[in-house]
Design a protein around this motif. Structure first.
Motif, mmCIF file in Angstrom:
data_model
loop_
_atom_site.group_PDB
_atom_site.id
_atom_site.type_symbol
_atom_site.label_atom_id
_atom_site.label_comp_id
_atom_site.label_asym_id
_atom_site.label_seq_id
_atom_site.Cartn_x
_atom_site.Cartn_y
_atom_site.Cartn_z
ATOM 1 N N VAL A 121 -6.743 -5.123 -15.952
ATOM 2 C CA VAL A 121 -5.932 -4.624 -14.838
ATOM 3 C C VAL A 121 -4.467 -4.997 -15.041
ATOM 4 N N ALA A 122 -4.215 -6.230 -15.442
ATOM 5 C CA ALA A 122 -2.832 -6.660 -15.676
ATOM 6 C C ALA A 122 -2.205 -5.853 -16.808
ATOM 7 N N MET A 123 -2.967 -5.596 -17.858
ATOM 8 C CA MET A 123 -2.457 -4.821 -18.988
ATOM 9 C C MET A 123 -2.100 -3.405 -18.541
ATOM 10 N N LEU A 124 -2.967 -2.771 -17.771
ATOM 11 C CA LEU A 124 -2.721 -1.399 -17.337
ATOM 12 C C LEU A 124 -1.492 -1.310 -16.438
ATOM 13 N N GLY A 125 -1.270 -2.332 -15.637
ATOM 14 C CA GLY A 125 -0.177 -2.262 -14.681
ATOM 15 C C GLY A 125 1.168 -2.760 -15.167
ATOM 16 N N HIS A 126 1.183 -3.549 -16.235
ATOM 17 C CA HIS A 126 2.436 -4.215 -16.593
ATOM 18 C C HIS A 126 2.858 -4.076 -18.046
ATOM 19 N N GLN A 127 2.180 -3.244 -18.822
ATOM 20 C CA GLN A 127 2.571 -3.081 -20.222
ATOM 21 C C GLN A 127 2.889 -1.627 -20.523
ATOM 22 N N SER A 128 3.793 -1.443 -21.454
ATOM 23 C CA SER A 128 4.088 -0.086 -21.923
ATOM 24 C C SER A 128 2.911 0.404 -22.767
ATOM 25 N N ALA A 129 2.908 1.675 -23.118
ATOM 26 C CA ALA A 129 1.831 2.241 -23.925
ATOM 27 C C ALA A 129 1.703 1.520 -25.267
ATOM 28 N N LYS A 130 2.827 1.266 -25.929
ATOM 29 C CA LYS A 130 2.795 0.562 -27.220
ATOM 30 C C LYS A 130 2.255 -0.853 -27.064
ATOM 31 N N GLU A 131 2.656 -1.527 -26.000
ATOM 32 C CA GLU A 131 2.180 -2.891 -25.767
ATOM 33 C C GLU A 131 0.681 -2.901 -25.491
ATOM 34 N N ARG A 132 0.191 -1.903 -24.767
ATOM 35 C CA ARG A 132 -1.254 -1.814 -24.493
ATOM 36 C C ARG A 132 -2.048 -1.648 -25.780
#
Length: 158
Positions: free
Chosen positions: A114-125
């Protein structure tokens, strides 16, 4: 679980169980990969987790499965009836502790997702996904990552 279970084979893309089915079994992946997903009213799919060899899935607190489990590739899995899991954990604090630790890891993974989906850019994900997968599957000095997942599966997860 190994002494009480039945070995099952599932072909690529086969449904192991569907959301809403009675949660009668839990599974341990022996070979292959399994995806857990939900389909929304608008037809979009969200993959909520992947399970690789030696990982257990399908242990539910409710009477029904909360997501659909499908074989990403050909899967060999150990299937254990829910009643066996309950009987095994009764009166055995060591097994109960392991079960609690498994639920805790599952909750922590969901929180990270959930944190990844809400707070990272596509490249960061994408980078975070590959790093987490590498850490999860790391064995010895091997520096290759065997990825049984399709691009669409990864996209639906991220």
């Amino acid at each position: 679980m190994e002494t009480l279970g039945t070995t099952m084979r599932f072909a690529r893309n086969a449904t192991i169980y569907s959301k809403g089915d009675a949660a009668r079994y839990s599974f341990k992946v022996i070979e292959g990969a399994v995806r857990l997903s939900r389909i929304f009213a608008d037809g979009r799919r969200q993959i909520v987790n992947f399970f690789l060899p030696d990982e257990t899935f399908g242990i539910e607190l409710s009477e029904e499965y909360t997501a659909t489990a499908e074989a990403v590739s050909d899967v060999l899995a150990l299937r254990c009836p829910r009643l066996c899991i309950s009987q095994m954990t009764e009166g055995d604090p060591d097994i109960s502790q392991k079960r609690l630790a498994m639920f805790s890891r599952s909750l922590a993974a969901a929180e990270r997702h959930v944190a990844m989906l809400g707070h990272q850019s596509a490249k960061e994900r994408v980078a975070s996904f590959f790093m987490a997968l590498e850490m999860q599957r790391r064995s010895g000095d091997q520096h290759t990552l065997d990825l049984p997942l399709s691009r669409q599966d990864i996209a639906d997860y991220l």
